[in-house]
Motif scaffolding. Structure first.
Motif, PDB file in Angstrom:
ATOM      1  N   ARG A 129     -69.910  -9.642  10.035  1.00  0.00           N
ATOM      2  CA  ARG A 129     -69.009  -8.396  10.466  1.00  0.00           C
ATOM      3  C   ARG A 129     -69.764  -7.948  11.780  1.00  0.00           C
ATOM      4  NH1 ARG A 129     -68.268  -4.763   5.101  1.00  0.00           N
ATOM      5  NH2 ARG A 129     -67.162  -6.200   3.889  1.00  0.00           N
ATOM      6  N   TYR A 130     -70.124  -9.044  12.717  1.00  0.00           N
ATOM      7  CA  TYR A 130     -70.313  -8.767  13.895  1.00  0.00           C
ATOM      8  C   TYR A 130     -70.020  -9.801  14.924  1.00  0.00           C
ATOM      9  CZ  TYR A 130     -74.312 -11.607  14.115  1.00  0.00           C
ATOM     10  OH  TYR A 130     -75.191 -12.832  14.058  1.00  0.00           O
ATOM     11  N   SER A 131     -69.916  -9.203  16.297  1.00  0.00           N
ATOM     12  CA  SER A 131     -69.673 -10.284  17.237  1.00  0.00           C
ATOM     13  C   SER A 131     -70.790  -9.883  18.631  1.00  0.00           C
ATOM     14  CB  SER A 131     -68.212 -10.173  17.709  1.00  0.00           C
ATOM     15  OG  SER A 131     -67.921 -11.068  18.981  1.00  0.00           O
ATOM     16  N   LEU A 132     -70.924 -10.905  19.306  1.00  0.00           N
ATOM     17  CA  LEU A 132     -71.896 -10.735  20.633  1.00  0.00           C
ATOM     18  C   LEU A 132     -71.108 -11.412  21.852  1.00  0.00           C
ATOM     19  CD1 LEU A 132     -75.026 -11.876  18.886  1.00  0.00           C
ATOM     20  CD2 LEU A 132     -74.421  -9.539  19.380  1.00  0.00           C
ATOM     21  N   LEU A 133     -71.223 -10.498  23.048  1.00  0.00           N
ATOM     22  CA  LEU A 133     -70.774 -10.863  24.222  1.00  0.00           C
ATOM     23  C   LEU A 133     -71.934 -11.211  25.194  1.00  0.00           C
ATOM     24  CD1 LEU A 133     -68.223 -11.564  26.074  1.00  0.00           C
ATOM     25  CD2 LEU A 133     -68.411  -9.201  26.646  1.00  0.00           C
ATOM     26  N   TYR A 134     -72.168 -12.427  25.672  1.00  0.00           N
ATOM     27  CA  TYR A 134     -73.304 -12.696  26.371  1.00  0.00           C
ATOM     28  C   TYR A 134     -72.605 -12.960  27.940  1.00  0.00           C
ATOM     29  CZ  TYR A 134     -75.223 -14.520  21.983  1.00  0.00           C
ATOM     30  OH  TYR A 134     -75.791 -14.633  20.934  1.00  0.00           O
ATOM     31  N   ILE A 135     -73.462 -12.019  28.744  1.00  0.00           N
ATOM     32  CA  ILE A 135     -73.264 -12.170  30.231  1.00  0.00           C
ATOM     33  C   ILE A 135     -74.437 -13.012  30.957  1.00  0.00           C
ATOM     34  CG2 ILE A 135     -72.406 -11.189  32.460  1.00  0.00           C
ATOM     35  CD1 ILE A 135     -71.798  -8.702  30.663  1.00  0.00           C
ATOM     36  N   SER A 136     -74.148 -14.100  31.630  1.00  0.00           N
ATOM     37  CA  SER A 136     -75.353 -14.715  32.062  1.00  0.00           C
ATOM     38  C   SER A 136     -75.188 -14.571  33.477  1.00  0.00           C
ATOM     39  CB  SER A 136     -75.510 -16.294  31.901  1.00  0.00           C
ATOM     40  OG  SER A 136     -74.187 -16.907  32.142  1.00  0.00           O
ATOM     41  N   SER A 137     -76.359 -14.604  34.320  1.00  0.00           N
ATOM     42  CA  SER A 137     -76.261 -14.321  35.879  1.00  0.00           C
ATOM     43  C   SER A 137     -75.266 -13.484  36.414  1.00  0.00           C
ATOM     44  CB  SER A 137     -76.103 -15.808  36.471  1.00  0.00           C
ATOM     45  OG  SER A 137     -76.982 -16.663  36.070  1.00  0.00           O
ATOM     46  N   SER A 138     -75.396 -12.311  35.835  1.00  0.00           N
ATOM     47  CA  SER A 138     -74.486 -11.185  36.262  1.00  0.00           C
ATOM     48  C   SER A 138     -74.161 -11.055  37.731  1.00  0.00           C
ATOM     49  CB  SER A 138     -74.789  -9.822  35.478  1.00  0.00           C
ATOM     50  OG  SER A 138     -75.937  -9.414  36.015  1.00  0.00           O
ATOM     51  N   GLN A 139     -72.854 -10.778  38.140  1.00  0.00           N
ATOM     52  CA  GLN A 139     -72.417 -10.407  39.358  1.00  0.00           C
ATOM     53  C   GLN A 139     -71.876  -9.148  39.528  1.00  0.00           C
ATOM     54  OE1 GLN A 139     -69.804 -13.444  40.468  1.00  0.00           O
ATOM     55  NE2 GLN A 139     -71.447 -15.060  39.988  1.00  0.00           N
TER      56      GLN A 139
END
Lengths: 115, 108
Positions: free
Chosen positions: B68-78
């Protein structure tokens, strides 16, 4: 395709006035939804429709009415606006519940202020 | 109804940094969506991800439905990644239950 469109984009009402928000979609979706978003909150479901001629209550339905006379349109009405209804209103649509792909797509929102 | 909790509520990133946003939901959901609300208020669909991992450019998402979970990854943020990220769990009649969002600010 325009996707989901909403009319109007902005509106200011006085307490007690009435108005109707129009949502239209051109994706032939069966299901349509109205949400409201208040500052610092996620969206909350007001009413929804699972097909032409049907409506159902969501999480926060009080003070609102809806109609789905045509498949592509979903109307949200405020009969007697109150300051507590100041919010941003989003409409969304999706394929029906039996489809394997039921992503919801959102309109640009209507910012409503009730004085 | 289903409760959706997102963490962290606020995040400030230096441009180029990576980050992970988390979404926990209280009950089983049929599907899960991630959205980005830009500074103009528009909701942009990012991912429709009932389970597994998906990638779209610098963004990727993973949903573990059994936990019951989800992850969102942001790489090299702008700086254009700034805004609010919402996850929403889908339940009966395709209804969505939203979390309160992750406010992300990316500074140059």
């Amino acid at each position: 395709n325009a996707g989901v469109t909403q009319t109007p984009k902005f509106r200011v009402l006085k307490t007690g006035q009435s108005m109707t928000l129009l949502c239209a979609q051109d994706m032939n979706h069966e299901y349509m939804y109205w949400y409201r978003q208040d500052p610092g909150m996620g969206l909350r479901l007001i009413h929804y429709s699972v097909g032409e001629g049907t409506t159902a209550k969501g999480e926060v339905p009080d003070g609102y009415n809806v109609s789905r006379l045509k498949k592509q349109n979903f109307l949200l009405g405020l009969e007697s606006a109150a300051p507590s209804q100041t919010s941003v209103y989003f409409c969304a649509s999706s394929y029906d519940g039996r489809a394997s792909y039921n992503e919801q797509f959102f309109g640009p929102g209507t910012r409503l202020t009730v004085l | 109804g289903i409760q959706v909790e997102q963490s962290p509520p606020d995040l400030i990133l230096q441009e180029g940094a990576n980050s992970t946003l988390r979404c926990n939901f209280s009950d089983s959901v049929n599907n899960l969506q991630w959205f980005h609300q830009n500074p103009w208020g528009q909701l942009i669909n990012l991912f429709y991800i009932p389970s597994g991992t998906k990638q779209n450019g610098r963004l990727s998402a993973t949903t573990v439905a059994t936990e019951r979970y989800s992850l969102l990854y942001i790489s090299s943020s702008q700086t254009t990644d700034s805004g609010v990220y919402f996850c929403a769990g889908q339940y009966g009649n395709n209804r969505l239950a939203f979390g309160k969002g992750n406010q992300v600010v990316v500074i140059p």
